[in-house]
Design a protein around this motif. Structure first.
Motif, PDB file in Angstrom:
ATOM      1  N   PRO A 250      14.252  -6.735   6.135  1.00  0.00           N
ATOM      2  CA  PRO A 250      14.557  -7.744   5.335  1.00  0.00           C
ATOM      3  C   PRO A 250      14.911  -9.173   5.863  1.00  0.00           C
ATOM      4  CG  PRO A 250      16.599  -6.369   4.422  1.00  0.00           C
ATOM      5  CD  PRO A 250      16.360  -5.504   5.652  1.00  0.00           C
ATOM      6  N   ASP A 251      15.269  -9.456   7.134  1.00  0.00           N
ATOM      7  CA  ASP A 251      14.961 -10.831   7.087  1.00  0.00           C
ATOM      8  C   ASP A 251      14.180 -11.227   8.738  1.00  0.00           C
ATOM      9  OD1 ASP A 251      15.406  -9.312   9.896  1.00  0.00           O
ATOM     10  OD2 ASP A 251      17.654 -10.491  10.370  1.00  0.00           O
ATOM     11  N   GLY A 252      13.111 -10.083   8.518  1.00  0.00           N
ATOM     12  CA  GLY A 252      12.270 -10.198   8.875  1.00  0.00           C
ATOM     13  C   GLY A 252      12.274 -10.343  10.696  1.00  0.00           C
ATOM     14  N   ARG A 253      12.902  -9.400  11.060  1.00  0.00           N
ATOM     15  CA  ARG A 253      13.718  -9.519  12.830  1.00  0.00           C
ATOM     16  C   ARG A 253      13.543  -7.832  13.213  1.00  0.00           C
ATOM     17  NH1 ARG A 253      16.521 -14.125  10.663  1.00  0.00           N
ATOM     18  NH2 ARG A 253      16.504 -16.225  12.000  1.00  0.00           N
ATOM     19  N   LEU A 254      12.903  -7.851  13.535  1.00  0.00           N
ATOM     20  CA  LEU A 254      12.440  -6.815  14.463  1.00  0.00           C
ATOM     21  C   LEU A 254      14.006  -5.950  15.560  1.00  0.00           C
ATOM     22  CD1 LEU A 254       8.960  -6.833  16.191  1.00  0.00           C
ATOM     23  CD2 LEU A 254       9.658  -6.033  13.753  1.00  0.00           C
ATOM     24  N   HIS A 255      14.007  -4.731  15.318  1.00  0.00           N
ATOM     25  CA  HIS A 255      15.463  -3.932  16.011  1.00  0.00           C
ATOM     26  C   HIS A 255      14.946  -3.323  17.583  1.00  0.00           C
ATOM     27  CE1 HIS A 255      18.281  -4.485  12.768  1.00  0.00           C
ATOM     28  NE2 HIS A 255      17.822  -4.789  12.681  1.00  0.00           N
ATOM     29  N   ALA A 256      15.636  -2.992  18.755  1.00  0.00           N
ATOM     30  CA  ALA A 256      15.576  -2.684  19.635  1.00  0.00           C
ATOM     31  C   ALA A 256      14.014  -0.869  19.117  1.00  0.00           C
ATOM     32  CB  ALA A 256      15.844  -2.033  20.406  1.00  0.00           C
ATOM     33  N   ASP A 257      14.353  -0.704  18.563  1.00  0.00           N
ATOM     34  CA  ASP A 257      14.629   0.405  17.817  1.00  0.00           C
ATOM     35  C   ASP A 257      13.599   1.014  16.938  1.00  0.00           C
ATOM     36  OD1 ASP A 257      16.891   2.024  18.391  1.00  0.00           O
ATOM     37  OD2 ASP A 257      17.462   2.138  16.429  1.00  0.00           O
ATOM     38  N   ASP A 258      12.820  -0.374  16.665  1.00  0.00           N
ATOM     39  CA  ASP A 258      11.337  -0.404  16.024  1.00  0.00           C
ATOM     40  C   ASP A 258      10.106  -0.627  17.535  1.00  0.00           C
ATOM     41  OD1 ASP A 258      12.868  -0.670  13.803  1.00  0.00           O
ATOM     42  OD2 ASP A 258      12.782  -3.166  13.882  1.00  0.00           O
ATOM     43  N   LEU A 259      10.351  -0.590  18.848  1.00  0.00           N
ATOM     44  CA  LEU A 259       9.529  -0.985  19.477  1.00  0.00           C
ATOM     45  C   LEU A 259       8.942  -0.261  19.533  1.00  0.00           C
ATOM     46  CD1 LEU A 259      11.889  -3.434  21.562  1.00  0.00           C
ATOM     47  CD2 LEU A 259      10.178  -4.024  19.799  1.00  0.00           C
ATOM     48  N   PRO A 260       8.755   0.509  20.295  1.00  0.00           N
ATOM     49  CA  PRO A 260       7.632   2.566  20.748  1.00  0.00           C
ATOM     50  C   PRO A 260       7.225   2.908  19.088  1.00  0.00           C
ATOM     51  CG  PRO A 260       9.965   2.692  21.002  1.00  0.00           C
ATOM     52  CD  PRO A 260      10.397   1.933  20.284  1.00  0.00           C
ATOM     53  N   GLU A 261       7.657   2.029  18.308  1.00  0.00           N
ATOM     54  CA  GLU A 261       6.158   2.402  16.856  1.00  0.00           C
ATOM     55  C   GLU A 261       6.048   0.886  16.498  1.00  0.00           C
ATOM     56  OE1 GLU A 261       6.721   3.111  12.054  1.00  0.00           O
ATOM     57  OE2 GLU A 261       8.918   2.503  13.027  1.00  0.00           O
ATOM     58  N   VAL A 262       6.606  -0.316  17.377  1.00  0.00           N
ATOM     59  CA  VAL A 262       5.559  -1.147  17.235  1.00  0.00           C
ATOM     60  C   VAL A 262       4.048  -1.697  18.040  1.00  0.00           C
ATOM     61  CG1 VAL A 262       5.529  -3.556  17.683  1.00  0.00           C
ATOM     62  CG2 VAL A 262       6.977  -2.468  15.961  1.00  0.00           C
ATOM     63  N   ALA A 263       4.571  -0.450  19.451  1.00  0.00           N
ATOM     64  CA  ALA A 263       4.052  -0.634  20.384  1.00  0.00           C
ATOM     65  C   ALA A 263       2.449  -0.334  20.352  1.00  0.00           C
ATOM     66  CB  ALA A 263       4.769  -0.246  21.526  1.00  0.00           C
ATOM     67  N   ALA A 264       3.160   1.571  19.450  1.00  0.00           N
ATOM     68  CA  ALA A 264       1.746   2.170  19.037  1.00  0.00           C
ATOM     69  C   ALA A 264       1.028   1.447  18.198  1.00  0.00           C
ATOM     70  CB  ALA A 264       2.310   3.041  18.485  1.00  0.00           C
ATOM     71  N   ALA A 265       1.464   0.658  17.248  1.00  0.00           N
ATOM     72  CA  ALA A 265       0.382   0.050  16.217  1.00  0.00           C
ATOM     73  C   ALA A 265      -0.314   1.193  15.765  1.00  0.00           C
ATOM     74  CB  ALA A 265      -0.379  -1.020  16.903  1.00  0.00           C
ATOM     75  N   THR A 266       0.387   2.371  15.399  1.00  0.00           N
ATOM     76  CA  THR A 266      -0.665   2.848  14.475  1.00  0.00           C
ATOM     77  C   THR A 266       0.272   3.970  13.309  1.00  0.00           C
ATOM     78  OG1 THR A 266      -0.020   5.112  15.296  1.00  0.00           O
ATOM     79  CG2 THR A 266      -1.863   4.383  16.485  1.00  0.00           C
ATOM     80  N   SER A 267       1.190   3.179  13.108  1.00  0.00           N
ATOM     81  CA  SER A 267       2.148   3.859  11.170  1.00  0.00           C
ATOM     82  C   SER A 267       1.812   2.115  11.000  1.00  0.00           C
ATOM     83  CB  SER A 267       3.385   4.168  12.143  1.00  0.00           C
ATOM     84  OG  SER A 267       4.397   2.179  12.449  1.00  0.00           O
ATOM     85  N   PRO A 268       1.863   2.526   9.496  1.00  0.00           N
ATOM     86  CA  PRO A 268       1.342   1.397   9.110  1.00  0.00           C
ATOM     87  C   PRO A 268       2.699   0.268   8.912  1.00  0.00           C
ATOM     88  CG  PRO A 268       1.327   3.445   7.585  1.00  0.00           C
ATOM     89  CD  PRO A 268       2.164   4.068   9.132  1.00  0.00           C
ATOM     90  N   PHE A 269       4.367   0.274   9.197  1.00  0.00           N
ATOM     91  CA  PHE A 269       5.102  -0.432  10.142  1.00  0.00           C
ATOM     92  C   PHE A 269       4.787  -1.594  11.296  1.00  0.00           C
ATOM     93  CE2 PHE A 269       8.303  -2.481  12.591  1.00  0.00           C
ATOM     94  CZ  PHE A 269       9.689  -3.099  11.201  1.00  0.00           C
TER      95      PHE A 269
END
Length: 300
Positions: free
Chosen positions: A151-170
């Motif tokens: 909700p605050d727009g800040r990424l968490h460490a747990d998000d990083l593999p998903e963000v790195a892949a950039a394939t999921s909606p998130f």
């Protein structure tokens, strides 16, 4: 009246940062990200001085700041996934882009990790006092998707593999905010970028609501004649920023020419060869008179 000096991409240039802050005086500051990774137009490279200065301002409440794609890239470059591989591959191209940060802090060191931990405290967007800030693209759909988890727009460490892949909606939503939209050209069309590489996807100047053709709506195309001459399709036009939305500022795009305001409620401030800042006042429309050149210290 609430007022901010909005400062775009610094890219490790302490000279540009200090000139920007001089223009701000006692006015609060809003940063658009990309504090690190010197470019060819960086006049005075000092990663440590830039980051230390910016952090002091943010920590003291004197400034707000959003994350840029270079901060996200650094977070991924200096962290490994569960498989032991770096989340951002250490290719020659990516290492060259990140060279000034590496020279200052090393790779995966305690100091590099500490700074990238701080990057994670920066939100992906800000909306305050009727003003919107994001590094590359304000996209309501992407923001709402991210808000559902963060909700605050800040990424968490747990998000990083998903963000790195950039394939999921998130992951794709984060990429949209920090890198902006790219659209596929119609079949049979391509253009050559500044390095003469063939490209079939093109950056969209999403803040130009009046753009109707490919040549009006696209960015970073050295020879616009390579683009289709006709109208952009409805699904591409739908990505353009609404003319009745709140004012928004971005950096990221390395614009050329004289800095200007291209829409009544949206502006890109990243002009590396003609650096500028913007003096924003709540309740006012965007005005060229508030766009201040760092070189000549007057409105552009």
């Amino acid at each position: 009246m609430k007022e901010y000096i909005i400062i775009p991409d610094i890219h490790a240039d302490i000279d540009r940062l200090e000139r920007s802050l001089t223009m701000a005086g006692d006015t609060p500051v809003a940063f658009l990200g990309d504090f690190i990774d010197a470019g060819r137009l960086t006049k005075q490279v000092d990663e440590k001085a830039v980051l230390s200065r910016v952090r002091r301002l943010v920590d003291s409440g004197r400034a707000v700041a959003v994350m840029g794609n270079h901060e996200l890239n650094a977070i991924l470059y200096h962290r490994k996934g569960a498989d032991g591989a770096w989340l951002r591959a250490h290719t020659a191209v990516k290492t060259k882009q990140h060279r000034s940060f590496i020279e200052a802090f090393g790779v995966g060191t305690k100091e590099a990790k500490a700074w990238t931990d701080w990057f994670l405290t920066l939100p992906l967007w800000y909306e305050l006092d009727g003003l919107r800030l994001v590094h590359a693209c304000w996209d309501d759909t992407a923001i709402e998707l991210i808000k559902a988890r963060r909700p605050d727009g800040r990424l968490h460490a747990d998000d990083l593999p998903e963000v790195a892949a950039a394939t999921s909606p998130f992951g794709k939503a984060v990429e949209r905010l920090l890198c902006g939209p790219e659209v596929l050209l119609p079949s049979g069309y391509m253009f050559h970028d500044t390095n003469n590489h063939e490209r079939h996807k093109v950056r969209l100047a999403w803040w130009r609501p009046e753009a109707t053709t490919w040549r009006e709506a696209c960015l970073s195309v050295p020879n616009p004649d390579e683009l289709p001459s006709g109208a952009i399709p409805p699904d591409t036009a739908a990505l353009l920023y609404s003319a009745d939305a709140s004012p928004v500022f971005v950096g990221h795009y390395k614009m050329i020419g004289t800095p200007c305001i291209e829409a009544p409620n949206a502006a890109c401030l990243d002009y590396p060869a003609r650096p500028c800042v913007y003096r924003w006042r709540a309740g006012e429309g965007l005005s060229a008179g508030n766009l201040i050149s760092l070189d000549v210290q007057k409105a552009c």
